[in-house]
Design a protein around this motif. Structure first.
Motif, PDB file in Angstrom:
ATOM      1  N   MET A 178       0.945  -1.197   0.069  1.00  0.00           N
ATOM      2  CA  MET A 178      -0.103  -0.010  -0.136  1.00  0.00           C
ATOM      3  C   MET A 178       0.837   1.125   0.088  1.00  0.00           C
ATOM      4  O   MET A 178       0.428   2.189   0.441  1.00  0.00           O
ATOM      5  CB  MET A 178      -0.925   0.027   1.216  1.00  0.00           C
ATOM      6  N   TRP A 179       2.269   1.026  -0.493  1.00  0.00           N
ATOM      7  CA  TRP A 179       3.061   2.308  -0.690  1.00  0.00           C
ATOM      8  C   TRP A 179       2.943   2.798  -2.093  1.00  0.00           C
ATOM      9  O   TRP A 179       3.751   3.576  -2.455  1.00  0.00           O
ATOM     10  CB  TRP A 179       4.286   1.815  -0.382  1.00  0.00           C
ATOM     11  N   PHE A 180       1.784   2.659  -2.720  1.00  0.00           N
ATOM     12  CA  PHE A 180       1.667   3.340  -4.354  1.00  0.00           C
ATOM     13  C   PHE A 180       1.257   4.786  -4.195  1.00  0.00           C
ATOM     14  O   PHE A 180       0.525   4.830  -3.059  1.00  0.00           O
ATOM     15  CB  PHE A 180       1.047   2.220  -5.301  1.00  0.00           C
ATOM     16  N   GLN A 181       1.199   5.344  -5.199  1.00  0.00           N
ATOM     17  CA  GLN A 181       0.603   6.559  -5.148  1.00  0.00           C
ATOM     18  C   GLN A 181      -0.792   6.761  -5.167  1.00  0.00           C
ATOM     19  O   GLN A 181      -1.428   7.443  -4.517  1.00  0.00           O
ATOM     20  CB  GLN A 181       1.026   7.230  -6.716  1.00  0.00           C
ATOM     21  N   ASP A 201      -2.674   5.116  -3.225  1.00  0.00           N
ATOM     22  CA  ASP A 201      -3.201   4.745  -1.776  1.00  0.00           C
ATOM     23  C   ASP A 201      -3.087   5.934  -1.017  1.00  0.00           C
ATOM     24  O   ASP A 201      -3.974   6.497  -0.464  1.00  0.00           O
ATOM     25  CB  ASP A 201      -2.248   3.826  -1.337  1.00  0.00           C
ATOM     26  N   ILE A 202      -1.919   6.815  -1.248  1.00  0.00           N
ATOM     27  CA  ILE A 202      -1.776   8.091  -0.821  1.00  0.00           C
ATOM     28  C   ILE A 202      -2.738   8.914  -1.396  1.00  0.00           C
ATOM     29  O   ILE A 202      -3.569   9.934  -0.413  1.00  0.00           O
ATOM     30  CB  ILE A 202      -0.374   8.787  -1.021  1.00  0.00           C
ATOM     31  N   LEU A 203      -2.941   8.984  -2.755  1.00  0.00           N
ATOM     32  CA  LEU A 203      -3.945   9.911  -3.177  1.00  0.00           C
ATOM     33  C   LEU A 203      -5.363   9.566  -2.807  1.00  0.00           C
ATOM     34  O   LEU A 203      -6.249  10.667  -2.652  1.00  0.00           O
ATOM     35  CB  LEU A 203      -4.167   9.606  -4.806  1.00  0.00           C
ATOM     36  N   LEU A 204      -5.774   8.624  -2.404  1.00  0.00           N
ATOM     37  CA  LEU A 204      -7.050   8.287  -2.032  1.00  0.00           C
ATOM     38  C   LEU A 204      -7.058   8.678  -0.614  1.00  0.00           C
ATOM     39  O   LEU A 204      -8.428   9.308  -0.162  1.00  0.00           O
ATOM     40  CB  LEU A 204      -7.213   6.641  -1.959  1.00  0.00           C
ATOM     41  N   LEU A 205      -6.092   8.703   0.180  1.00  0.00           N
ATOM     42  CA  LEU A 205      -6.305   9.159   1.730  1.00  0.00           C
ATOM     43  C   LEU A 205      -6.291  10.789   1.435  1.00  0.00           C
ATOM     44  O   LEU A 205      -7.280  11.162   2.179  1.00  0.00           O
ATOM     45  CB  LEU A 205      -5.030   8.630   2.480  1.00  0.00           C
ATOM     46  N   GLU A 206      -5.636  11.501   0.706  1.00  0.00           N
ATOM     47  CA  GLU A 206      -5.600  12.774   0.820  1.00  0.00           C
ATOM     48  C   GLU A 206      -7.019  13.225   0.285  1.00  0.00           C
ATOM     49  O   GLU A 206      -7.502  14.081   0.518  1.00  0.00           O
ATOM     50  CB  GLU A 206      -4.649  13.457   0.037  1.00  0.00           C
ATOM     51  N   ALA A 207      -7.373  12.656  -0.996  1.00  0.00           N
ATOM     52  CA  ALA A 207      -8.683  13.086  -1.551  1.00  0.00           C
ATOM     53  C   ALA A 207      -9.946  12.592  -0.718  1.00  0.00           C
ATOM     54  O   ALA A 207     -10.764  13.314  -0.512  1.00  0.00           O
ATOM     55  CB  ALA A 207      -8.969  12.235  -2.820  1.00  0.00           C
ATOM     56  N   GLY A 208      -9.764  11.603  -0.031  1.00  0.00           N
ATOM     57  CA  GLY A 208     -10.739  11.182   1.009  1.00  0.00           C
ATOM     58  C   GLY A 208     -10.843  12.120   1.853  1.00  0.00           C
ATOM     59  O   GLY A 208     -11.840  12.616   2.678  1.00  0.00           O
ATOM     60  N   PHE A 209      -9.710  12.737   2.791  1.00  0.00           N
ATOM     61  CA  PHE A 209      -9.826  13.751   3.661  1.00  0.00           C
ATOM     62  C   PHE A 209     -10.461  15.059   3.099  1.00  0.00           C
ATOM     63  O   PHE A 209     -11.304  15.543   3.589  1.00  0.00           O
ATOM     64  CB  PHE A 209      -8.461  14.080   4.049  1.00  0.00           C
ATOM     65  N   LEU A 210     -10.377  15.496   1.670  1.00  0.00           N
ATOM     66  CA  LEU A 210     -10.790  16.522   1.223  1.00  0.00           C
ATOM     67  C   LEU A 210     -12.382  16.284   1.192  1.00  0.00           C
ATOM     68  O   LEU A 210     -13.244  17.073   1.095  1.00  0.00           O
ATOM     69  CB  LEU A 210     -10.165  16.680   0.004  1.00  0.00           C
ATOM     70  N   THR A 211     -12.629  15.080   0.913  1.00  0.00           N
ATOM     71  CA  THR A 211     -14.092  14.695   0.662  1.00  0.00           C
ATOM     72  C   THR A 211     -14.856  15.016   2.016  1.00  0.00           C
ATOM     73  O   THR A 211     -16.160  15.469   2.056  1.00  0.00           O
ATOM     74  CB  THR A 211     -14.382  13.307   0.333  1.00  0.00           C
ATOM     75  N   ILE A 212     -14.169  14.707   3.177  1.00  0.00           N
ATOM     76  CA  ILE A 212     -14.879  15.177   4.448  1.00  0.00           C
ATOM     77  C   ILE A 212     -15.360  16.527   4.484  1.00  0.00           C
ATOM     78  O   ILE A 212     -16.264  17.120   5.034  1.00  0.00           O
ATOM     79  CB  ILE A 212     -14.037  14.820   5.644  1.00  0.00           C
ATOM     80  N   LEU A 213     -14.437  17.566   3.823  1.00  0.00           N
ATOM     81  CA  LEU A 213     -14.563  18.818   3.985  1.00  0.00           C
ATOM     82  C   LEU A 213     -15.667  19.243   2.763  1.00  0.00           C
ATOM     83  O   LEU A 213     -16.251  20.124   3.169  1.00  0.00           O
ATOM     84  CB  LEU A 213     -13.285  19.734   3.677  1.00  0.00           C
ATOM     85  N   VAL A 214     -15.558  18.602   1.887  1.00  0.00           N
ATOM     86  CA  VAL A 214     -16.769  18.945   0.752  1.00  0.00           C
ATOM     87  C   VAL A 214     -17.982  18.367   1.200  1.00  0.00           C
ATOM     88  O   VAL A 214     -19.298  18.720   1.008  1.00  0.00           O
ATOM     89  CB  VAL A 214     -16.375  18.306  -0.488  1.00  0.00           C
ATOM     90  N   ALA A 215     -18.127  17.305   1.760  1.00  0.00           N
ATOM     91  CA  ALA A 215     -19.576  16.727   1.986  1.00  0.00           C
ATOM     92  C   ALA A 215     -20.359  17.337   3.126  1.00  0.00           C
ATOM     93  O   ALA A 215     -19.888  18.106   3.810  1.00  0.00           O
ATOM     94  CB  ALA A 215     -19.203  15.231   2.726  1.00  0.00           C
ATOM     95  N   ARG A 275      -1.958  19.709  -8.541  1.00  0.00           N
ATOM     96  CA  ARG A 275      -0.716  19.341  -8.115  1.00  0.00           C
ATOM     97  C   ARG A 275      -0.360  17.721  -8.554  1.00  0.00           C
ATOM     98  O   ARG A 275       0.787  17.347  -8.727  1.00  0.00           O
ATOM     99  CB  ARG A 275      -0.842  19.026  -6.415  1.00  0.00           C
ATOM    100  N   LEU A 276      -1.215  16.851  -8.500  1.00  0.00           N
ATOM    101  CA  LEU A 276      -1.318  15.593  -9.197  1.00  0.00           C
ATOM    102  C   LEU A 276      -0.648  15.628 -10.423  1.00  0.00           C
ATOM    103  O   LEU A 276       0.538  14.787 -10.853  1.00  0.00           O
ATOM    104  CB  LEU A 276      -2.231  14.705  -8.828  1.00  0.00           C
ATOM    105  N   MET A 277      -1.293  16.268 -11.387  1.00  0.00           N
ATOM    106  CA  MET A 277      -0.963  16.290 -12.576  1.00  0.00           C
ATOM    107  C   MET A 277       0.193  17.163 -13.021  1.00  0.00           C
ATOM    108  O   MET A 277       1.120  16.701 -13.892  1.00  0.00           O
ATOM    109  CB  MET A 277      -2.252  16.886 -13.612  1.00  0.00           C
ATOM    110  N   PHE A 278       0.694  18.169 -12.461  1.00  0.00           N
ATOM    111  CA  PHE A 278       1.528  19.037 -12.802  1.00  0.00           C
ATOM    112  C   PHE A 278       2.650  18.615 -12.080  1.00  0.00           C
ATOM    113  O   PHE A 278       3.870  18.360 -13.001  1.00  0.00           O
ATOM    114  CB  PHE A 278       1.569  20.489 -11.878  1.00  0.00           C
ATOM    115  N   ALA A 279       2.841  17.912 -11.025  1.00  0.00           N
ATOM    116  CA  ALA A 279       4.054  17.162 -10.602  1.00  0.00           C
ATOM    117  C   ALA A 279       4.254  15.936 -11.347  1.00  0.00           C
ATOM    118  O   ALA A 279       5.419  15.407 -11.358  1.00  0.00           O
ATOM    119  CB  ALA A 279       3.628  16.730  -9.082  1.00  0.00           C
ATOM    120  N   SER A 280       3.395  15.228 -11.851  1.00  0.00           N
ATOM    121  CA  SER A 280       3.691  14.069 -12.653  1.00  0.00           C
ATOM    122  C   SER A 280       4.455  14.344 -13.998  1.00  0.00           C
ATOM    123  O   SER A 280       5.185  13.852 -14.249  1.00  0.00           O
ATOM    124  CB  SER A 280       2.312  13.499 -13.174  1.00  0.00           C
TER     125      SER A 280
END
Length: 258
Positions: free
Chosen positions: A122-125, A127-141, A173-178
């Motif tokens: 679970m050290w793939f990109q 997994d980290i992305l889902l955790l960060e997006a998931g935290f933002l989802t808490i703010l959006v919901a 950030r995801l796309m630009f950094a990629s």
């Protein structure tokens, strides 16, 4: 404002679907990956059982430390977390009322708990992305609180639309950094525009179309490398454009790229 609400609902529905796939995928892999006889037994990564809230937050916080209190071992605890995640995300997928801050907070906590013992797998990109997006989802919901009928009222509060800008910022950030990392890595294939000549036969999760794309002529693959740079490093700035047409163009550019 109505378009913003539609965007929020679509984002929350999509996150519920992603959580459903994530927990379902993990559930069937637990015995082989994290079971007592698995490749990386999770019990070795859990740490000591939590006897207090402070213990739960010590080191790498995970709900699995609470499992001994209810008589479950680590592997069974992982099964329980995944099943809860599947049920909550499935409910959020079907019912709009279930797509609220409470549901997405629980989903984030469940996935974080599994991630903490996931180790190498679970050290793939993503997994980290889902955790960060998931935290933002808490703010959006929205925060839905249904009061008893005798009060004849309900409180339905949606967070300010500024929270969607945080989602845009994450995508930017995801796309630009990629794109930037391809150049800063100094890889001669990306600098020489030959990366896609080997990408489709060496990617970790090839798609059914990968073989066909690999057959394209070299000039087309080099042109595709240039398009990749444009989509990853130039187009993301249009996410914040004041003109709606430019945002729509950026959307379709990203969808076509994916």
């Amino acid at each position: 404002m109505s378009s913003c609400k539609i965007t929020k609902n679509a984002f929350l529905w999509g996150m519920a679907a992603i959580y459903l796939f994530a927990f379902s995928s993990l559930y069937v892999q637990i015995p082989g990956l994290y079971g007592d006889n698995g490749i990386l037994p999770a019990r070795l990564a859990v740490g000591k059982a939590a006897k207090s809230f402070a213990d739960l937050l010590d080191g790498h916080p995970t709900l699995l430390r609470l499992m001994p209190m209810i008589g479950l071992d680590t592997e069974t605890g992982l099964d329980l977390l995944c099943i809860l995640g599947i049920l909550i995300s499935f409910a959020a997928l079907l019912f709009q009322a279930a797509r609220d801050v409470f549901a997405f907070t629980l989903l984030w906590m469940l996935y974080l708990s599994i991630y903490q013992v996931g180790q190498t797998f679970m050290w793939f990109q993503w997994d980290i992305l889902l955790l960060e997006a998931g935290f933002l989802t808490i703010l959006v919901a929205p925060l839905n609180i249904q009061l008893p009928k005798k009060y004849r009222m309900s409180i339905h509060h949606e967070h300010d639309s500024i929270t969607l800008w945080l989602v845009k910022w994450l995508l930017f950030r995801l796309m630009f950094a990629s794109g930037v990392v391809k150049l800063t890595s100094g890889c001669p294939t990306w600098w020489g525009l030959t990366a896609l000549s080997v990408h489709f036969e060496s990617q970790c999760i090839p798609t059914p179309l990968a073989w066909y794309w690999h057959q394209f002529p070299e000039w087309f693959l080099k042109l595709s490398c240039v398009a990749t740079y444009v989509i990853e490093m130039a187009v993301p700035f249009l996410f914040f454009a004041p003109v709606r047409g430019l945002k729509i163009f950026a959307f379709y550019a990203q969808v076509s790229y994916i």
